[in-house]
Design a protein around this motif. Structure first.
Motif, short mmCIF file in Angstrom:
data_model
loop_
_atom_site.label_atom_id
_atom_site.label_comp_id
_atom_site.label_asym_id
_atom_site.label_seq_id
_atom_site.Cartn_x
_atom_site.Cartn_y
_atom_site.Cartn_z
N ASP A 89 0.94 -1.27 0.00
CA ASP A 89 0.17 -0.12 0.13
C ASP A 89 0.88 1.29 0.06
O ASP A 89 1.30 1.72 1.08
N PHE A 90 1.09 1.88 -1.19
CA PHE A 90 2.17 3.01 -1.29
C PHE A 90 1.78 4.01 -0.55
O PHE A 90 2.77 4.81 -0.13
N GLU A 91 0.39 4.32 -0.27
CA GLU A 91 0.10 5.55 0.59
C GLU A 91 0.48 5.55 1.94
O GLU A 91 0.49 6.41 2.70
N GLN A 92 0.92 4.13 2.50
CA GLN A 92 1.16 4.08 3.89
C GLN A 92 2.60 4.36 3.94
O GLN A 92 3.66 4.26 3.14
#
Lengths: 227, 337
Positions: B36-39
């Motif tokens: 999850d790149f947003e994390q």
């Protein structure tokens, strides 16, 4: 109000995670450094200030948390892009300067320009301009080992700013300097700040912390901000 | 099994590739599951570090897989020296029922590996890993094929028997034989050659000349189909046309002998230009498709243009290499067309 330059959001750095020799070097630090600020990260040896400054300068990735520089989230950039960013926006001055003694003054200061793909003639032009400004033009072909401490200090500063960075990071820059050289070093920092650079210095030297041009002293202890 | 150095090399190579692919597959599964790149969590940072390593290892593995195709053919050629009746790689490959299926599988995997490398390259050009899931899903799908390759290699080499007489290329690529080789050798050049040249011209026109970009890039699947047809007809051309003039013998139509020193390794540039042309031609369509899936992107468009150039230069070179022996033969002998 000044614009944010470096924003750290809940940054943690753990070395040797999950191993017996695990060290939490930086623990849940949040910070906001403004444009054109001169900030000193102060703390005793082992407090985590070098790790923190290395993360700000894209030399290290955090274990968790986010680092945003000039609005760009850099902590999650892949290595290749992080290196490009680092080359473009940062200048570094290391403890004991870390110059290459066998190379000439010109070759040392031109080093950061090689990965930027700048042509040799342009590199020479840029280095000569700065060497002249720092009164070292006549020493351009000297080897580093042939220079005095003060001259080496100036070479280190030129090398840090030759790529025209926006942020200058210095890690314990006065650790091995006498009072006179420390003072002249700080004067150079002031001049660079006046020219528009943001300066972040990690140091436990009281001369640096008490320097009149410093906007903020941030104290770190055991990897956390001391409030 | 024959304990020939090339046999040992072949098995070792395939096992190393399988090991690396399985390693990549396991890590690809781990990455895909929790990515999850947003994390900005410790797990996400670990995965980002992991994908850097996995991607580098897979680049190496896929590159080796492509190189091993050539080594496999050279190995088969070398092993033919110890098999009675075999004159070249054809004899080795036809000595048991695993040889040719293994060759086709290796060829198929070489193309797929090339496509994976292209996708990985594009992914590595972006800051936010846009193709990470796709490239690892593809890796997971490919892994069983690599396993099959290793099994087939093992079965192939363990079934090599120096006491069994095998067929030479003259038999396998005899136009009277009801085999793929026989079918390719029997293909009428008066039909296949004009079709090949016609497809080449169609590709040149479609992708480069006269048409607007929007038209050129429409229907990528048709473009892929054209390239696959060029591959098939190109292979047929090597067997039923180029080889005759390279060997200067009317009935010698082996696609492998031309890789030998005796024929100045002419096969290497011929195959290399054909395979590179087809692989880059298809890859160009893959990159365009990826661009369409995300958003218009100058970098992908630039890369796609480079692939287009390479594919057209390669396939033009292939035609030059394939027709040169024919032209040289007529110049040398003074025969009339």
């Amino acid at each position: 109000m000044k614009e944010s330059l470096i924003v750290l959001k809940r940054i943690t750095k753990i070395y040797n995670e999950g191993k017996l020799n695990e060290v939490v070097s930086v623990n849940d630090i949040s910070l906001d450094i403004k444009k054109n600020e001169m900030v000193v990260l102060k703390g005793p040896s082992g407090s985590g200030k070098t790790t923190l400054i290395a993360m700000m300068g894209c030399l290290l990735k955090p274990t968790s948390g986010e680092i945003t520089i000039m609005g760009k989230s850099v902590s999650k950039l892949p290595e290749k892009f992080m290196n490009q960013f680092k080359l473009q926006y940062f200048g570094f001055i290391f403890q004991s300067f870390q110059l290459i003694p066998e190379l000439s003054v010109s070759d040392n200061v031109e080093l950061p320009l090689y990965p930027l793909g700048i042509k040799p003639a342009k590199r020479r032009e840029m280095s000569l301009k700065l060497l002249e400004r720092f009164d070292l033009k006549q020493r351009q072909n000297f080897k580093i080992k042939e220079l005095s401490g003060g001259e080496q200090q100036r070479v280190a500063i030129i090398r840090a700013i030759i790529n025209q960075p926006q942020i200058l990071l210095a890690d314990e820059p006065t650790a091995h300097l006498d009072s006179e050289l420390s003072q002249s070093y700080l004067e150079y920092m002031k001049a660079l700040k006046d020219s528009g650079l943001s300066v972040i210095i990690a140091s436990h030297d009281p001369r640096v912390c008490e320097f009149s041009e410093v906007d903020r002293v941030i104290e770190i202890k055991d990897g956390q901000l001391k409030l | 099994m024959i304990f020939h150095p090339w046999v040992i090399g072949m098995i070792t190579g395939d096992f190393i590739i399988l090991f690396l692919i399985l390693l990549g597959m396991v890590n690809a599964g781990i990455i895909n599951k929790s990515w999850d790149f947003e994390q900005s969590t410790p797990l996400q940072y670990k995965l980002e570090k992991k994908t850097y390593l996995v991607s580098a290892i897979m680049n190496f593995t896929m590159g080796i897989q492509i190189a091993l195709l050539l080594l496999f053919v050279i190995a088969a050629d070398e092993i033919s020296a110890v098999l009675p009746g075999a004159m070249c790689a054809t004899g080795t490959l036809s000595s048991n029922s695993f040889g040719f299926p293994l060759l086709f599988l290796k060829l198929f995997l070489a193309f797929l590996s090339f496509f994976w490398l292209i996708i990985n390259y594009i992914d590595n050009q972006r800051e936010n890993y846009p193709l990470i899931r796709e490239k690892y899903q593809l890796l997971i799908i490919l892994a069983p094929l690599y396993l099959l390759q290793t099994i087939l290699t093992f079965l192939f080499v363990s079934d090599l028997d120096p006491s069994v007489i095998t067929s030479c290329c003259g038999v396998v690529f005899d136009e009277q034989q009801e085999t793929i080789g026989g079918f390719l050798a029997d293909m009428e050049t008066a039909i296949s050659l004009p079709i090949l040249v016609g497809l080449y011209l169609l590709i040149v026109v479609k992708n480069n000349l006269f048409l607007k970009r929007s038209w050129r890039e429409k229907m990528p699947f048709i473009d892929i189909l054209l390239w696959l047809s060029i591959l098939g007809l190109g292979l047929a051309t090597i067997i039923n046309f180029a080889s005759i003039y390279i060997y200067e013998m009317p009935n010698h139509r082996c696609p492998f002998c031309l890789l030998q020193k005796e024929y100045y390794y002419l096969g290497i540039p011929i195959y290399l230009s054909l395979f590179l042309g087809v692989a880059t031609g298809i890859s160009k369509n893959i990159t365009l498709r990826l661009e369409y899936l995300f958003k218009p992107d100058d970098q992908i468009q630039g890369f796609s243009r480079k692939l287009n150039k390479v594919s057209l230069i390669s396939i033009s070179l292939f035609l030059v290499f394939a027709f040169a022996p024919f032209v040289l033969y007529f110049i040398k002998t003074g025969s009339k067309l």
